[in-house]
Design an enzyme around this catalytic site. Structure first.
Site, mmCIF file in Angstrom:
data_model
loop_
_atom_site.group_PDB
_atom_site.id
_atom_site.type_symbol
_atom_site.label_atom_id
_atom_site.label_comp_id
_atom_site.label_asym_id
_atom_site.label_seq_id
_atom_site.Cartn_x
_atom_site.Cartn_y
_atom_site.Cartn_z
ATOM 1 C CE LYS A 193 -8.307 32.198 27.350
ATOM 2 N NZ LYS A 193 -8.465 30.870 26.746
ATOM 3 C CE LYS A 209 -11.569 32.169 29.651
ATOM 4 N NZ LYS A 209 -11.189 31.056 28.836
ATOM 5 C CE1 TYR A 226 -17.083 26.170 34.090
ATOM 6 C CE2 TYR A 226 -16.328 28.332 34.832
ATOM 7 C CZ TYR A 226 -16.184 27.227 34.017
ATOM 8 O OH TYR A 226 -15.158 27.181 33.113
ATOM 9 C CB SER A 242 -12.542 28.066 36.599
ATOM 10 O OG SER A 242 -11.260 28.582 36.253
ATOM 11 C CE LYS A 272 -2.763 28.118 28.434
ATOM 12 N NZ LYS A 272 -4.086 27.549 28.090
ATOM 13 N NE ARG A 312 -4.544 27.880 32.232
ATOM 14 C CZ ARG A 312 -3.727 28.920 32.245
ATOM 15 N NH1 ARG A 312 -2.653 28.904 33.016
ATOM 16 N NH2 ARG A 312 -3.966 29.974 31.484
HETATM 17 C C1 PBG Z 1 -8.327 27.340 26.949
HETATM 18 C C2 PBG Z 1 -9.413 27.901 27.780
HETATM 19 C C3 PBG Z 1 -9.240 28.345 29.085
HETATM 20 C C4 PBG Z 1 -10.506 28.717 29.556
HETATM 21 C C5 PBG Z 1 -11.417 28.519 28.518
HETATM 22 N N1 PBG Z 1 -10.724 28.020 27.410
HETATM 23 C C6 PBG Z 1 -8.041 28.356 29.946
HETATM 24 C C7 PBG Z 1 -6.783 28.939 29.495
HETATM 25 O O1 PBG Z 1 -6.732 29.799 28.598
HETATM 26 O O2 PBG Z 1 -5.766 28.528 30.031
HETATM 27 C C8 PBG Z 1 -10.741 29.216 30.946
HETATM 28 C C9 PBG Z 1 -12.112 29.097 31.498
HETATM 29 C C10 PBG Z 1 -12.205 29.220 32.973
HETATM 30 O O3 PBG Z 1 -11.225 29.511 33.706
HETATM 31 O O4 PBG Z 1 -13.322 29.012 33.470
HETATM 32 N N2 PBG Z 1 -8.329 27.515 25.615
#
Ligand code: PBG
Length: 332
Positions: free
Chosen positions: A202, A256, A321, A282, A225, A212
């Site tokens: 990730k 991801k 989505y 997203s 992060k 978010r």
């Molecule tokens: C947080 C989490 C995130 C997503 C899934 N779980 C966001 C992040 O790490 O800040 C992102 C999913 C998306 O952008 O569709 N644990």
């Protein structure tokens, strides 16, 4: 593999592209509703479907409406939904205790879906960000996102999700050692059939922005992060993380975001042969929808093209989505 082919004109590569039937015959990958996992946002209330402005066509749904969406997914042949709670400010705290409250939003939604649709798989998100007042996926002490204390909290969260009936746990937090700790805790609690889809590779990505917003974490998040999520420059590190998570007991692994990281999907599938999933996040969804709404691209075609890419790269499935829209198209 060394392809053998005659010289032109004995070989005319366009022959197999001339007719839809021949194109279908030589297609190397297929996409089906069974390849899709639909992420759903859950909020408090009853009968509520609240649009997420940065994700046109995506809603935060109250539990009853989440069940209705899950019913739609099941009818379309989508095998799993993945739940993300939009937690009210009152339930966010430094100790994130709401994360393992048996009656939190995510657990209530899981129970409601499993009661209505026992055959549909429910996946849940293991991470503290919906419950923390900092927007981080772990505890923050003196400016540092602390690993080991976070893992202890994640274990409690994972056990409460398994107890609520989740079929698949998705640790998305990127702390070290969490998959092994969660797996061991699940075994000792008798949840030996609960699967783990680890968010192994990730990346710290700008493409999570709309998510978010959807879960109400944008305003809270201080800093970034980057001390736990990966650097976009790296690939070998992704393979090490995937190897580590598989060795700790992950059943499936995830890459991801999706489309900007297809090289990682490809390498992961080739090297480990384990079930590999991609998360079309997203921001990827928002880009396609925004361009389509402006009339700059054909949204439907871009959606289907983006999804088949994951299969071509070697993925077994994709969290998207677009799942219900794509499944509807696939079913004609
Ligand atoms: C947080 C989490 C995130 C997503 C899934 N779980 C966001 C992040 O790490 O800040 C992102 C999913 C998306 O952008 O569709 N644990």
């Amino acid at each position: 593999m060394t392809p053998v082919q005659a010289a032109f004109p004995a070989t005319r590569t366009r022959r197999t592209r001339m007719h839809p039937a021949l194109r279908a015959m030589v297609a190397e990958c297929t996409l089906s509703p069974a390849d899709l996992i639909w992420p759903l946002f859950v909020r408090e209330g009853e009968g509520v479907e609240e649009p997420v402005p940065s994700m046109p066509g995506v809603f935060r749904r109250s539990v009853d409406r989440v069940v209705a969406a899950a019913r739609e997914a099941h009818a379309l042949g989508i095998p799993a939904v993945c739940l993300f709670p939009y937690t009210s400010a009152a339930n966010r705290s430094a100790d994130c205790a709401e994360a393992w409250n048996p009656d939190n939003l995510s657990n209530r939604a899981t129970r409601a879906i499993k009661a209505a649709l026992p055959d549909l798989a429910v996946m849940t998100d293991v991470a503290l960000d919906p419950y923390s007042d900092t927007g981080h996926d772990g505890y923050v002490e003196g400016g540092e996102i602390v690993n080991d204390a976070t893992v202890e909290a994640l274990v409690k969260q994972a056990l409460s999700q398994a107890a609520a009936g989740a079929d698949i746990l998705g640790p998305s937090d990127m702390m070290d050692g969490r998959v092994g700790a969660i797996r061991a805790a699940l075994e000792s609690a008798g949840h030996h059939n609960v699967a783990i889809m680890a968010y192994s590779a990730k990346y710290a990505s700008a493409f999570y922005g709309p998510f978010r917003d959807a879960v109400g974490a944008s305003a809270a998040l201080k800093g970034d992060k980057k001390t736990y999520q990966m650097d976009a420059a790296n690939t070998d590190e992704a393979l090490r993380l995937i190897a580590r998570d598989l060795a700790e007991g992950a059943d499936m692994v995830m890459v991801k975001p999706g489309m900007p990281y297809l090289d990682i999907c490809r390498r992961a599938k080739k090297k480990f042969g384990a079930p590999v999933f991609a998360y079309q996040v997203s921001g990827e969804y928002a880009m396609i929808m925004a361009a389509a709404q402006n009339g700059w691209i054909d949204g439907e075609r871009a959606m289907m093209e983006s999804l088949i890419c994951f299969k071509r790269a070697g993925c077994d499935g994709v969290l998207s989505y677009f799942a219900p829209a794509a499944a509807r198209l696939l079913r004609g």
